[in-house]
Every structure is written in structure tokens, then in C-alpha cells.
Enzyme design. Structure first.
Site, PDB file in Angstrom:
ATOM      1  N   TYR A 240     -14.572   5.322  25.794  1.00  0.00           N
ATOM      2  CA  TYR A 240     -13.480   4.363  25.564  1.00  0.00           C
ATOM      3  C   TYR A 240     -13.529   3.819  24.137  1.00  0.00           C
ATOM      4  O   TYR A 240     -12.498   3.707  23.469  1.00  0.00           O
ATOM      5  CB  TYR A 240     -13.564   3.208  26.576  1.00  0.00           C
ATOM      6  CG  TYR A 240     -12.257   2.460  26.732  1.00  0.00           C
ATOM      7  CD1 TYR A 240     -11.434   2.681  27.829  1.00  0.00           C
ATOM      8  CD2 TYR A 240     -11.836   1.537  25.770  1.00  0.00           C
ATOM      9  CE1 TYR A 240     -10.219   2.011  27.970  1.00  0.00           C
ATOM     10  CE2 TYR A 240     -10.626   0.862  25.906  1.00  0.00           C
ATOM     11  CZ  TYR A 240      -9.824   1.099  27.009  1.00  0.00           C
ATOM     12  OH  TYR A 240      -8.631   0.437  27.143  1.00  0.00           O
TER      13      TYR A 240
ATOM     14  N   LYS B 249      -6.043   6.772  24.277  1.00  0.00           N
ATOM     15  CA  LYS B 249      -6.552   7.735  23.291  1.00  0.00           C
ATOM     16  C   LYS B 249      -5.494   8.351  22.373  1.00  0.00           C
ATOM     17  O   LYS B 249      -5.838   8.954  21.356  1.00  0.00           O
ATOM     18  CB  LYS B 249      -7.284   8.879  24.017  1.00  0.00           C
ATOM     19  CG  LYS B 249      -8.614   8.479  24.604  1.00  0.00           C
ATOM     20  CD  LYS B 249      -9.672   8.330  23.526  1.00  0.00           C
ATOM     21  CE  LYS B 249     -10.851   7.524  23.972  1.00  0.00           C
ATOM     22  NZ  LYS B 249     -10.853   6.115  23.559  1.00  0.00           N
TER      23      LYS B 249
ATOM     24  N   HIS C   8     -12.015  -6.664  21.507  1.00  0.00           N
ATOM     25  CA  HIS C   8     -12.319  -6.619  22.940  1.00  0.00           C
ATOM     26  C   HIS C   8     -13.688  -5.976  23.157  1.00  0.00           C
ATOM     27  O   HIS C   8     -13.928  -4.873  22.687  1.00  0.00           O
ATOM     28  CB  HIS C   8     -11.252  -5.831  23.696  1.00  0.00           C
ATOM     29  CG  HIS C   8     -10.005  -6.624  23.958  1.00  0.00           C
ATOM     30  ND1 HIS C   8      -9.119  -6.333  24.953  1.00  0.00           N
ATOM     31  CD2 HIS C   8      -9.531  -7.734  23.343  1.00  0.00           C
ATOM     32  CE1 HIS C   8      -8.134  -7.223  24.944  1.00  0.00           C
ATOM     33  NE2 HIS C   8      -8.370  -8.074  23.968  1.00  0.00           N
TER      34      HIS C   8
ATOM     35  N   TYR D 129      -7.639  -2.901  34.561  1.00  0.00           N
ATOM     36  CA  TYR D 129      -7.127  -1.675  35.170  1.00  0.00           C
ATOM     37  C   TYR D 129      -7.248  -1.844  36.693  1.00  0.00           C
ATOM     38  O   TYR D 129      -8.326  -2.171  37.177  1.00  0.00           O
ATOM     39  CB  TYR D 129      -7.975  -0.468  34.750  1.00  0.00           C
ATOM     40  CG  TYR D 129      -7.789  -0.034  33.313  1.00  0.00           C
ATOM     41  CD1 TYR D 129      -8.444  -0.681  32.267  1.00  0.00           C
ATOM     42  CD2 TYR D 129      -6.961   1.043  32.998  1.00  0.00           C
ATOM     43  CE1 TYR D 129      -8.279  -0.266  30.948  1.00  0.00           C
ATOM     44  CE2 TYR D 129      -6.790   1.471  31.687  1.00  0.00           C
ATOM     45  CZ  TYR D 129      -7.448   0.806  30.667  1.00  0.00           C
ATOM     46  OH  TYR D 129      -7.285   1.217  29.368  1.00  0.00           O
TER      47      TYR D 129
ATOM     48  N   PRO E 137      -1.820   7.882  28.934  1.00  0.00           N
ATOM     49  CA  PRO E 137      -2.289   6.703  28.191  1.00  0.00           C
ATOM     50  C   PRO E 137      -3.452   5.944  28.841  1.00  0.00           C
ATOM     51  O   PRO E 137      -3.950   4.978  28.264  1.00  0.00           O
ATOM     52  CB  PRO E 137      -1.041   5.809  28.114  1.00  0.00           C
ATOM     53  CG  PRO E 137      -0.154   6.280  29.191  1.00  0.00           C
ATOM     54  CD  PRO E 137      -0.444   7.707  29.439  1.00  0.00           C
TER      55      PRO E 137
HETATM   56  C1  LIG Z   1       6.596   6.115  25.380  1.00  0.00           C
HETATM   57  C2  LIG Z   1       5.178   6.261  24.855  1.00  0.00           C
HETATM   58  C3  LIG Z   1       4.220   5.310  25.185  1.00  0.00           C
HETATM   59  C4  LIG Z   1       2.905   5.439  24.710  1.00  0.00           C
HETATM   60  N1  LIG Z   1       1.960   4.524  25.070  1.00  0.00           N
HETATM   61  C5  LIG Z   1       0.707   4.683  24.639  1.00  0.00           C
HETATM   62  C6  LIG Z   1      -0.303   3.767  24.994  1.00  0.00           C
HETATM   63  O1  LIG Z   1      -0.053   2.800  25.702  1.00  0.00           O
HETATM   64  N2  LIG Z   1      -1.562   3.997  24.533  1.00  0.00           N
HETATM   65  C7  LIG Z   1      -1.872   5.084  23.739  1.00  0.00           C
HETATM   66  O2  LIG Z   1      -3.023   5.247  23.311  1.00  0.00           O
HETATM   67  N3  LIG Z   1      -0.943   5.942  23.370  1.00  0.00           N
HETATM   68  C8  LIG Z   1       0.329   5.770  23.810  1.00  0.00           C
HETATM   69  N4  LIG Z   1       1.261   6.654  23.443  1.00  0.00           N
HETATM   70  C9  LIG Z   1       0.847   7.729  22.576  1.00  0.00           C
HETATM   71  C10 LIG Z   1       0.859   7.309  21.115  1.00  0.00           C
HETATM   72  O3  LIG Z   1       1.936   6.448  20.866  1.00  0.00           O
HETATM   73  C11 LIG Z   1       0.936   8.585  20.301  1.00  0.00           C
HETATM   74  O4  LIG Z   1      -0.226   9.327  20.574  1.00  0.00           O
HETATM   75  C12 LIG Z   1       1.077   8.354  18.810  1.00  0.00           C
HETATM   76  O5  LIG Z   1       2.316   7.774  18.517  1.00  0.00           O
HETATM   77  C13 LIG Z   1       0.929   9.682  18.076  1.00  0.00           C
HETATM   78  O6  LIG Z   1       1.330   9.513  16.741  1.00  0.00           O
HETATM   79  P1  LIG Z   1       2.014  10.711  15.949  1.00  0.00           P
HETATM   80  O7  LIG Z   1       2.296  10.154  14.605  1.00  0.00           O
HETATM   81  O8  LIG Z   1       1.186  11.927  16.070  1.00  0.00           O
HETATM   82  O9  LIG Z   1       3.381  11.011  16.729  1.00  0.00           O
HETATM   83  P2  LIG Z   1       4.668  10.097  16.895  1.00  0.00           P
HETATM   84  O10 LIG Z   1       4.304   8.661  16.985  1.00  0.00           O
HETATM   85  O11 LIG Z   1       5.455  10.689  18.010  1.00  0.00           O
HETATM   86  O12 LIG Z   1       5.453  10.285  15.541  1.00  0.00           O
HETATM   87  C14 LIG Z   1       6.149  11.458  15.218  1.00  0.00           C
HETATM   88  C15 LIG Z   1       7.277  11.108  14.270  1.00  0.00           C
HETATM   89  O13 LIG Z   1       7.919  12.313  13.865  1.00  0.00           O
HETATM   90  C16 LIG Z   1       9.314  12.119  13.887  1.00  0.00           C
HETATM   91  N5  LIG Z   1       9.953  13.432  14.054  1.00  0.00           N
HETATM   92  C17 LIG Z   1      10.033  14.187  15.170  1.00  0.00           C
HETATM   93  N6  LIG Z   1      10.668  15.328  14.921  1.00  0.00           N
HETATM   94  C18 LIG Z   1      11.001  15.308  13.617  1.00  0.00           C
HETATM   95  C19 LIG Z   1      11.693  16.208  12.775  1.00  0.00           C
HETATM   96  N7  LIG Z   1      12.183  17.376  13.250  1.00  0.00           N
HETATM   97  N8  LIG Z   1      11.872  15.877  11.486  1.00  0.00           N
HETATM   98  C20 LIG Z   1      11.392  14.697  10.985  1.00  0.00           C
HETATM   99  N9  LIG Z   1      10.742  13.798  11.762  1.00  0.00           N
HETATM  100  C21 LIG Z   1      10.542  14.103  13.051  1.00  0.00           C
HETATM  101  C22 LIG Z   1       9.537  11.166  15.048  1.00  0.00           C
HETATM  102  O14 LIG Z   1      10.768  10.465  14.956  1.00  0.00           O
HETATM  103  C23 LIG Z   1       8.334  10.235  14.897  1.00  0.00           C
HETATM  104  O15 LIG Z   1       8.614   9.131  14.079  1.00  0.00           O
HETATM  105  C24 LIG Z   1       2.563   6.539  23.903  1.00  0.00           C
HETATM  106  C25 LIG Z   1       3.520   7.478  23.568  1.00  0.00           C
HETATM  107  C26 LIG Z   1       4.832   7.363  24.037  1.00  0.00           C
HETATM  108  C27 LIG Z   1       5.853   8.407  23.667  1.00  0.00           C
END
Ligand SMILES: Cc1cc2nc3c(=O)[nH]c(=O)nc-3n(C[C@H](O)[C@H](O)[C@H](O)COP(=O)(O)OP(=O)(O)OC[C@H]3O[C@@H](n4cnc5c(N)ncnc54)[C@H](O)[C@@H]3O)c2cc1C
Length: 392
Positions: free
Chosen positions: A387, A299, A75, A203, A295
């Protein structure tokens, strides 16, 4: 209790944990990833979709770029609709850079497959994880699986377990400071197997509330509506969603809109959150475990990737040349970039949503901000630079 040892214990198999695990594995560093959910559950979560070039480069460095390059959509800009008129922000012309639309689910799938191919350990449905001895050079992580208790002794723990995980909660309250803003609305999102209405994200700032026309692929669309926090998914049958989206779109966009049955529907509250510092002893916080952004600026996943870039390089230097400098600098480096992304995500949220504010002052400021943005190349460049992603 069954005991084992590794160099880096990684808690969480979201994008942060899987990407960190893959980069460290390729550098010859032993890791064990613990994930409390099943593999299918993790793969079923519909979340982010826009990757900055830095995240794309890191996934390629991790050996997970092939399908992303083939299926990802490049994009070169976005459109912002205000008072029924669409204005394009041309990232390519303004910064020379683009973003890649490739769903978080696909990123996760590629990383999981790479780990399985490498034969590196990952434990799904690892329950009751707890971390101890993080102020010593022999931290321990305990968990249970199928009613058996396990203990991992390690050099470092990477807390990649998201906002609700155990890692941040392990840090004593008086050693941490948190900053938070909770927004007075949420995003109601639906996923639909229909061609997106436009090649780029739109947007929409509308008197009825924000809307976003997004996508996960050339045949799968993702649409969002600003909704109230007290609303439930069950309040929004598909027909009501499409009617409301139609009211917030301009007539041209509406003509292109392909409706269909939703294959996923969810409400996400919007929050800005930062926990400082991102290190306590030999525990390092990564991604959503340390920070959350609304979101609007796309980011969340990209910040997880930049944290992983800093931490993986630091750990590789620690094991390669026994240099501690990168690990010592990690919290400061990561947070400097985190706060800039927090600012940008807050600002995008601020200029695009309708806030409950009786005097109308905020609405006038918002209109002035958007009119300035549409008329100023400097303002558009500032948006575009943030962005497509600040360097790391
Ligand atoms: C509903 C939702 C919609 C989103 N939409 C967007 C979007 O449109 N655009 C955007 O940029 N970002 C979005 N985000 C944010 C983005 O998805 C996150 O920033 C990203 O997933 C971060 O990755 P992470 O691996 O740090 O955390 P997570 O993806 O949350 O992964 C953490 C992992 O740790 C596991 N976990 C938790 N506790 C424990 C434990 N005690 N023991 C073992 N495992 C554990 C969880 O099950 C999970 O699999 C969204 C987030 C959510 C929740």
C-alpha cells in the site's frame, strides 16, 4: 501544414504527461505536450487521491512539492471493517512509511502551473493526434487545432494519453499482448464538502457490498459504494446514496458521518489491464495508456509516477551521456513493478467486494483471508508494504 521539431513529443496532459514534461524540462530536454481536452476539463476530473512516498518525492524533484507538503494529509494507516468490527493496519509501525492524501486534481493543477511558469509548450484542445514513423529515428506526431494542421518531428514519443488514447492503438496488434480482467461491479463515488468521518480511510467489506470512506482534504470527503454495472448515476439521488452507505457502516462510523449535497457523482467500472511491451520503436507507453488497475489499492496514479521515474531517468541519460541502456530497459523495469501493483490491486479487490457466486465458496475463502490478515503481523506487513508502495 505547420511543421515544428522537439526532442520528446508527449501525448496527454494527465499526471503522466505533465510530470514527465516537467522532469524533462528541468533537465534541459525540449518537449511539447498535446492534450485533446481543454485545461478546465482536465482540472474538473475527480480521480485518485492517495500518493505513495515515491510519487511525493518525484513531484518534489519536479519542483511541485510546496503546496502538496502544506495541504496534503499524512496517513499512517487504514482501517478495514469486517462483520461490523474495524481493524487497523498501521503502515508506520509495520514499514516505517506513510502515504499522503492529496487529490489528483491538485497534483494536476500544480504541474500545469509549473509548466506555465517555465514557459514550456503545452497545446490544449489538440485534436485528431496521430503518430507515424515510430520505427525510425524521426517519429512524427500530427494534430489539428482551430482547423489548422500541425506536424511535430521528434526523437521520441511518450504515449501518456490514458486507456482510450491513440498511442497504444498505434502499435501493431501482432506486436502487442494484452491481459485483462473486468470485474462484475463498479464504484459509485460522491464528493462532498463535509469533514471526513475519520482521519484515515475506512475500507468496508459488507454483505450488501463494498464501501470506502475516503477524502481529498480535511474538509472534502469522498465516499464510494460498490454498485451494479447496469446502474446509472441518475439511479442514485444523494438521499439514496447516504441511506445505502449508512447500511454498510458500523454504528460508530455512522454517528460521525456528515452528509451533504454531492458536488460530484460518478460511476467507474473496475478493470485490471496490462499491455506488453510498453515500447514499440521510439514510442513509449506511460501510465494508464499501458495499464489499468481497479482503484481498491490506490495504485493508478502511483504507477503512472513510477513509469515516469523510469522513463525520465532513461531519457535524461540518453541526452546527457548518449546512453541507451535505460531506454532499452524501460519496458522490463516498468512492467516488473506494474505486475506487482496489478497483483496487489486485484487482491484488495478480491478480499473486499461481494462477487456474484452462488455456492458461497468464495465468501468463505474471503472471510478466512481477512481473519488471517487481522491475526497475522506478517500478512499485515505484506499489505502495508504494497500500500505504501514498492521501491523504484
Ligand atoms: C473515473 C476514474 C476514477 C479513478 N479513481 C482513482 C482512484 O480513486 N484512485 C487511484 O489510484 N486511481 C484512480 N484512477 C486512476 C488514475 O486516475 C489514473 O491511473 C491516472 O489518471 C493515470 O494518469 P495518466 O496521466 O496515465 O492518464 P490520464 O489521467 O487518463 O491522462 C491521459 C490524458 O491524455 C488525454 N488524451 C487522451 N487521448 C488523447 C489524444 N488522442 N490526444 C491528446 N490527448 C489525449 C486525456 O484527455 C487525458 O488528459 C481513476 C481513474 C478514472 C478514469
Amino acid at each position: 501544414m505547420k511543421k515544428t521539431r522537439t526532442q520528446v513529443a508527449i501525448i496527454g496532459a494527465g499526471p503522466s504527461g505533465l510530470l514527465l514534461g516537467q522532469l524533462l524540462h528541468r533537465a534541459g530536454i525540449d518537449t511539447i505536450i498535446l492534450e485533446q481536452r481543454s485545461k478546465d476539463y482536465v482540472l474538473g476530473r475527480i480521480r485518485a487521491g492517495v500518493l505513495e512516498q515515491g510519487a511525493v518525492a518525484l513531484l518534489e524533484e519536479a519542483g511541485c512539492g510546496a503546496r502538496m507538503r502544506q495541504e496534503g494529509l499524512v496517513h499512517e494507516g487504514i482501517e478495514i471493517a469486517f462483520r461490523g468490527v474495524r481493524h487497523r493496519i498501521d503502515f508506520k509501525a509495520l514499514t516505517g512509511k506513510t502515504v499522503l492524501v492529496y487529490g489528483q486534481t491538485e497534483v494536476t493543477r500544480d504541474l500545469m502551473e509549473a509548466r506555465e511558469t517555465a514557459g514550456a509548450p503545452i497545446v490544449y484542445e489538440a485534436l485528431n493526434a496521430s503518430i507515424s514513423d515510430i520505427e525510425t529515428n524521426r517519429p512524427r506526431v500530427r494534430y489539428s487545432k482551430d482547423d489548422v494542421e500541425y506536424e511535430i518531428e521528434c526523437d521520441y514519443v511518450a504515449g501518456c494519453d490514458g486507456f482510450h488514447g491513440v498511442s497504444r492503438q498505434t502499435i501493431p496488434e501482432d506486436a502487442m499482448r494484452t491481459y485483462e480482467r473486468v470485474y462484475p461491479f463498479g464504484w459509485l463515488g460522491i464528493l462532498v464538502d463535509k469533514t471526513p468521518l475519520s482521519d484515515e480511510l475506512i475500507y468496508v467489506n459488507h454483505p450488501r457490498g463494498f464501501a470506502l470512506c475516503s477524502m481529498r482534504s480535511a474538509t472534502r470527503s469522498r465516499y464510494y459504494l460498490q454498485c451494479r454495472l447496469d446502474e446509472e448515476v441518475s439511479d442514485w439521488p444523494d438521499e439514496k446514496f447516504w441511506d445505502e452507505l449508512g447500511r454498510r457502516l458500523d454504528s460508530e462510523a455512522l454517528k460521525q458521518l456528515q452528509k451533504g449535497p454531492s458536488i460530484e457523482k460518478s460511476i467507474a467500472p473496475l478493470r485490471s489491464f496490462v499491455a506488453e511491451p510498453m515500447r514499440f520503436g521510439n514510442l513509449f507507453l506511460v501510465g494508464d495508456a499501458a495499464h489499468i488497475v481497479p482503484p481498491t489499492g490506490a495504485k493508478g496514479l502511483n504507477l503512472a509516477a513510477s513509469d515516469v521515474a523510469y522513463l525520465s531517468r532513461a531519457l535524461i541519460a540518453r541526452y546527457g551521456s548518449n546512453s541507451m541502456a535505460g531506454l532499452d530497459a524501460y519496458p522490463q523495469r516498468a512492467l516488473a513493478r506494474v505486475w506487482k501493483a496489478e497483483r496487489f490491486s486485484w487482491w484488495m479487490t478480491q478480499i473486499l467486494h461481494r462477487f456474484p457466486e452462488p455456492s458461497g465458496f468464495d465468501e468463505q475463502i474471503q472471510a478466512a483471508e481477512l481473519e488471517y490478515l487481522f491475526s497475522s503481523k506478517a500478512a499485515q506487513t505484506a499489505l502495508a508494504e504494497n500500500y505504501v508502495g514498492l521501491p523504484y
